[in-house]
Every structure is written in C-alpha cells, then in structure tokens.
Design a protein around this motif. Sequence first.
Motif, PDB file in Angstrom:
ATOM      1  N   ILE A 135      -3.413   4.946 -12.580  1.00 44.25           N
ATOM      2  CA  ILE A 135      -3.275   3.653 -11.896  1.00 44.25           C
ATOM      3  C   ILE A 135      -4.579   2.879 -11.990  1.00 44.25           C
ATOM      4  O   ILE A 135      -4.598   1.667 -12.251  1.00 44.25           O
ATOM      5  N   GLN A 136      -5.697   3.563 -11.787  1.00 47.75           N
ATOM      6  CA  GLN A 136      -7.001   2.924 -11.873  1.00 47.75           C
ATOM      7  C   GLN A 136      -7.234   2.353 -13.264  1.00 47.75           C
ATOM      8  O   GLN A 136      -7.711   1.217 -13.411  1.00 47.75           O
ATOM      9  N   ASP A 137      -6.868   3.114 -14.299  1.00 50.69           N
ATOM     10  CA  ASP A 137      -7.061   2.637 -15.670  1.00 50.69           C
ATOM     11  C   ASP A 137      -6.146   1.467 -15.991  1.00 50.69           C
ATOM     12  O   ASP A 137      -6.560   0.501 -16.651  1.00 50.69           O
ATOM     13  N   GLN A 138      -4.892   1.538 -15.556  1.00 48.03           N
ATOM     14  CA  GLN A 138      -3.928   0.489 -15.885  1.00 48.03           C
ATOM     15  C   GLN A 138      -4.338  -0.859 -15.313  1.00 48.03           C
ATOM     16  O   GLN A 138      -4.155  -1.896 -15.953  1.00 48.03           O
ATOM     17  N   TYR A 139      -4.886  -0.848 -14.106  1.00 46.13           N
ATOM     18  CA  TYR A 139      -5.223  -2.107 -13.440  1.00 46.13           C
ATOM     19  C   TYR A 139      -6.703  -2.451 -13.521  1.00 46.13           C
ATOM     20  O   TYR A 139      -7.122  -3.490 -13.017  1.00 46.13           O
ATOM     21  N   GLY A 140      -7.497  -1.591 -14.128  1.00 50.70           N
ATOM     22  CA  GLY A 140      -8.922  -1.852 -14.230  1.00 50.70           C
ATOM     23  C   GLY A 140      -9.625  -1.863 -12.889  1.00 50.70           C
ATOM     24  O   GLY A 140     -10.546  -2.662 -12.656  1.00 50.70           O
ATOM     25  N   ILE A 141      -9.216  -0.973 -11.993  1.00 53.86           N
ATOM     26  CA  ILE A 141      -9.824  -0.902 -10.660  1.00 53.86           C
ATOM     27  C   ILE A 141     -11.143  -0.144 -10.773  1.00 53.86           C
ATOM     28  O   ILE A 141     -11.178   0.987 -11.258  1.00 53.86           O
ATOM     29  N   SER A 142     -12.211  -0.742 -10.320  1.00 49.73           N
ATOM     30  CA  SER A 142     -13.526  -0.104 -10.415  1.00 49.73           C
ATOM     31  C   SER A 142     -13.622   1.064  -9.443  1.00 49.73           C
ATOM     32  O   SER A 142     -12.864   1.160  -8.475  1.00 49.73           O
ATOM     33  N   ASP A 143     -14.585   1.946  -9.697  1.00 48.06           N
ATOM     34  CA  ASP A 143     -14.812   3.082  -8.800  1.00 48.06           C
ATOM     35  C   ASP A 143     -15.184   2.612  -7.396  1.00 48.06           C
ATOM     36  O   ASP A 143     -14.814   3.243  -6.403  1.00 48.06           O
ATOM     37  N   GLY A 144     -15.902   1.502  -7.322  1.00 48.98           N
ATOM     38  CA  GLY A 144     -16.293   0.980  -6.024  1.00 48.98           C
ATOM     39  C   GLY A 144     -15.130   0.398  -5.243  1.00 48.98           C
ATOM     40  O   GLY A 144     -15.098   0.465  -4.009  1.00 48.98           O
ATOM     41  N   LEU A 145     -14.161  -0.177  -5.959  1.00 54.06           N
ATOM     42  CA  LEU A 145     -13.018  -0.818  -5.307  1.00 54.06           C
ATOM     43  C   LEU A 145     -11.885   0.165  -5.020  1.00 54.06           C
ATOM     44  O   LEU A 145     -11.071  -0.062  -4.116  1.00 54.06           O
ATOM     45  N   LEU A 146     -11.840   1.252  -5.758  1.00 57.78           N
ATOM     46  CA  LEU A 146     -10.735   2.205  -5.611  1.00 57.78           C
ATOM     47  C   LEU A 146     -10.567   2.725  -4.186  1.00 57.78           C
ATOM     48  O   LEU A 146      -9.435   2.781  -3.685  1.00 57.78           O
ATOM     49  N   PRO A 147     -11.654   3.121  -3.482  1.00 57.49           N
ATOM     50  CA  PRO A 147     -11.457   3.608  -2.110  1.00 57.49           C
ATOM     51  C   PRO A 147     -10.784   2.586  -1.201  1.00 57.49           C
ATOM     52  O   PRO A 147     -10.010   2.970  -0.308  1.00 57.49           O
ATOM     53  N   ALA A 148     -11.064   1.303  -1.415  1.00 59.06           N
ATOM     54  CA  ALA A 148     -10.423   0.273  -0.585  1.00 59.06           C
ATOM     55  C   ALA A 148      -8.919   0.234  -0.832  1.00 59.06           C
ATOM     56  O   ALA A 148      -8.116   0.103   0.100  1.00 59.06           O
ATOM     57  N   PHE A 149      -8.517   0.355  -2.098  1.00 60.49           N
ATOM     58  CA  PHE A 149      -7.091   0.377  -2.434  1.00 60.49           C
ATOM     59  C   PHE A 149      -6.422   1.601  -1.826  1.00 60.49           C
ATOM     60  O   PHE A 149      -5.322   1.518  -1.273  1.00 60.49           O
ATOM     61  N   LEU A 150      -7.086   2.743  -1.942  1.00 60.91           N
ATOM     62  CA  LEU A 150      -6.505   3.980  -1.433  1.00 60.91           C
ATOM     63  C   LEU A 150      -6.434   3.981   0.096  1.00 60.91           C
ATOM     64  O   LEU A 150      -5.477   4.499   0.677  1.00 60.91           O
ATOM     65  N   ALA A 151      -7.442   3.392   0.747  1.00 65.70           N
ATOM     66  CA  ALA A 151      -7.447   3.347   2.209  1.00 65.70           C
ATOM     67  C   ALA A 151      -6.381   2.397   2.741  1.00 65.70           C
ATOM     68  O   ALA A 151      -5.843   2.606   3.834  1.00 65.70           O
ATOM     69  N   ALA A 152      -6.059   1.360   1.975  1.00 61.88           N
ATOM     70  CA  ALA A 152      -5.074   0.377   2.438  1.00 61.88           C
ATOM     71  C   ALA A 152      -3.707   0.999   2.643  1.00 61.88           C
ATOM     72  O   ALA A 152      -2.954   0.601   3.550  1.00 61.88           O
ATOM     73  N   VAL A 153      -3.352   1.995   1.829  1.00 65.63           N
ATOM     74  CA  VAL A 153      -2.020   2.606   1.932  1.00 65.63           C
ATOM     75  C   VAL A 153      -1.826   3.293   3.282  1.00 65.63           C
ATOM     76  O   VAL A 153      -0.870   2.977   4.003  1.00 65.63           O
ATOM     77  N   PRO A 154      -2.688   4.227   3.706  1.00 64.86           N
ATOM     78  CA  PRO A 154      -2.476   4.844   5.024  1.00 64.86           C
ATOM     79  C   PRO A 154      -2.675   3.884   6.193  1.00 64.86           C
ATOM     80  O   PRO A 154      -2.034   4.039   7.234  1.00 64.86           O
TER      81      PRO A 154
END
Length: 400
Positions: free
Chosen positions: A34-53
């Motif tokens: 998912i990170q590769d497909q959308y070009g989500i940076s390592d810095g931004l990834l935790p924000a995306f993952l935290a948004a779900v819970p």
Amino acid sequence: MTDARLRRGRGSLAVSFFVQGVTFALLVTRIPAIQDQYGISDGLLPAFLAAVPILAGVASVVTEKVVARVGPAVVLRWAQPFVLLALLAVGLGSELWHAAIALGLFGLAVGALDASMNMLGVSLQRAYGRSIMLGFHAAYSLGGIAGASLAWAGAHWHLSLFVSYLPVVAVLLPVVFVGSRWYVAGSGEAGAVEAGEGKGSGVVFKVLLPLCLVMTFAYIGDSTVSNWSAKYLQDVLGSSEELATVPYNAYMVTTLLGRAVGDFGVRRFGAVVVVRAGAVLAALGFAAVAAAQGAWAGIAGFTVLGLGLSVIVPQTFAAAGRLFPGASDAAVARLNVFNYVGFLVGSPLVGALGDAWSYRGAMLVPMVLVLVTVVYATSFGSREARYRGGHERPRTVDVG
C-alpha cells in the motif's frame, strides 16, 4: 424452532467473524505494498495507520447510539459489506487522497462492524447460557490465517493490490449478504430478568474501567507481536529474513488453538481461572522472548504468547455483557474503543522503548501490563455461574 434459530444465528455470526479476520489480515499484511502504490513516505505512514483505529473508535461510540434504534444485526448486515468494498477501494486508487479516503472509510466501517459483531456474540452467549464467545474469535483467527496466506500468495506472484483483493471480495461479499439473513440477537431467561432489573441504569464507567484496562493491555501485547516480532527476531536474535516471518504465523496458529478449546475451559473452570491462566501464560511468553538467546527460542516465546493472549479479549467482551445485562450493547461498544487504544499505544510504545533502551527490555513492558490482568480478573466473575454447565436454555429470541 427457537433452538434452530439460535444455531443458525451462531453459525452466521461465526462466518462474519471469519470474513473479518480475512479482510483485516489482507489489509495489514500488505501495508508495504500500500505504501509503495500510493507513494506514502515513511514519515507519513504512521499517520495513515493511526487514522484507521482512531476512526474505528469514533465509529464504535456512534454504533452504541445506532443500535439502540435499529439493533446490532442491522448495523452488522451493512457494515461488513462496506468493509469489504473499502478494502477493494484501498487496492484501486493511485493518489494519496485516494488512500486517505479509502482507509478512512475502512476505519469507520470496521469500528461499527467490530462493535456490532461482539454485541451479537455477547447476546447469543447469554441466550445459550454457556460460554461460546471464544468460538467466534477462533473463527476470526482462522480467517486471519487464511487472509495472511492469501496476502502471501499475492506478494509471491507480484499481483497488484486490486488484483489480489478483487477475487476475495467477489467471493466474500455474497457470502456475508446471504449469511446476514440469519443474524440473531438472543435473550436468555436469566438475561431477560436482569435486563428488566437494570433497565435505564446504563453503563457505569467506574465498573467497566477494569475491563477497559484489560482490553487495552491485551491489545498492547497483540500489537507488539504483530508489529515487532519479525524485527525482533531478525535484529535482536540474528535470524534470517525468511525465519523472521515465522513468529507471527506461530502466534496466529496458537491463538486459534487457544480460542478453539477456550470455551470448554470456561465451562469447566470459570472465566476468572481461564483469564488468570491466560495472563500468566502470556507473561511467561514475553519473558521467554526477552530472555531468548536464539531465533527458535524467541519463536517458542511468541508461540506461548498466542496461547495466553487468545482467551483474554473474547472473555473481556463476555464479562462486559454479564456486568451490564440490561445495557450490554452499550457496554460492548464502549469497551471496544479500548481495543483501538491498545492498538494505537502498543506499537509506538515498544518502538520508542526499543530505540531508547533495548528491544529486550521493551518486551518486559507488555509482560508487566498483561500481568495486571491477574489483579483485575475478579471482574470476569460477575454472574459467571450460568456459563459453567450449559444447562440454561433460551426462552425468547429477537431477530434483528
């Protein structure tokens, strides 16, 4: 006829738990893709993952209000297909905002789904008059194993996310629509009496708080395994990359085994004894991981962990239903929020301690937290006698 409806309701709800296990595993095990497909940076990834819970927790609170009007069966009937479609949307997009919307919708739908599934499970257990809750969560674990296997196949064959997800959604979507016809909210004789006694009393958070803490600590332990077991084996215990994938699979298998037999343990010994034994076993697993001197010793520790943690979460939901028989849906919805609190806290807590101190030392923190469950285990004993013999039969059934 009543017994037949209960059996169909139990079977259809088990299917729902299984499907959710498949769906969630397909999402979390493909996070790198998912990170590769959308070009989500390592810095931004935790924000995306935290948004779900976070969004799931919000939805769980809202679900408490919705089920008061339409019942948990109706919420589950529509939330589960929505989760599957949101998963498909995650695999379909290409822009960053596509991922944000798809994951946001997934989180909202999962919160409603988790809450309503466990509400129905607690209700059916009350109707059966004996422990059946662990069986539902065993179905979830089995689905998680199936979903992780499907995700491995997709990664192995270098399939795009959409191509990986489409056939799974195409198969499971009609299954959940058909299965939802038999969702049942059961109401046992004793439960109906107590519900009348507790009507209007609502949920006293001070009474629910010990279970909320237990739920949080259990998910801190679970997220430690799911997020850090591979890194721990590879970086601390010097295993190969391939061997580092084994602990989580072993954990999932023993979680399934523990839940498959856990209901028998509750019927024989009671929830308090089973939960205390699970907490001690989980703590021993963390201790073994922290002390391990080789990869296979670490894998053994994570395996023991699965057996210990497997019984805690299902019995926490069941205990909430027993503590508030007249407001069990509200109690489950509020308790479910702490599922996501534990998930949010666990991964960054272990990561921060590992970086600042050591990953061996970090494993001792969830060990201590899960041991706190031993102290709070008395909260699991309220009105538990009726779940230890299985002789009480349901008098009425409300079909949602």
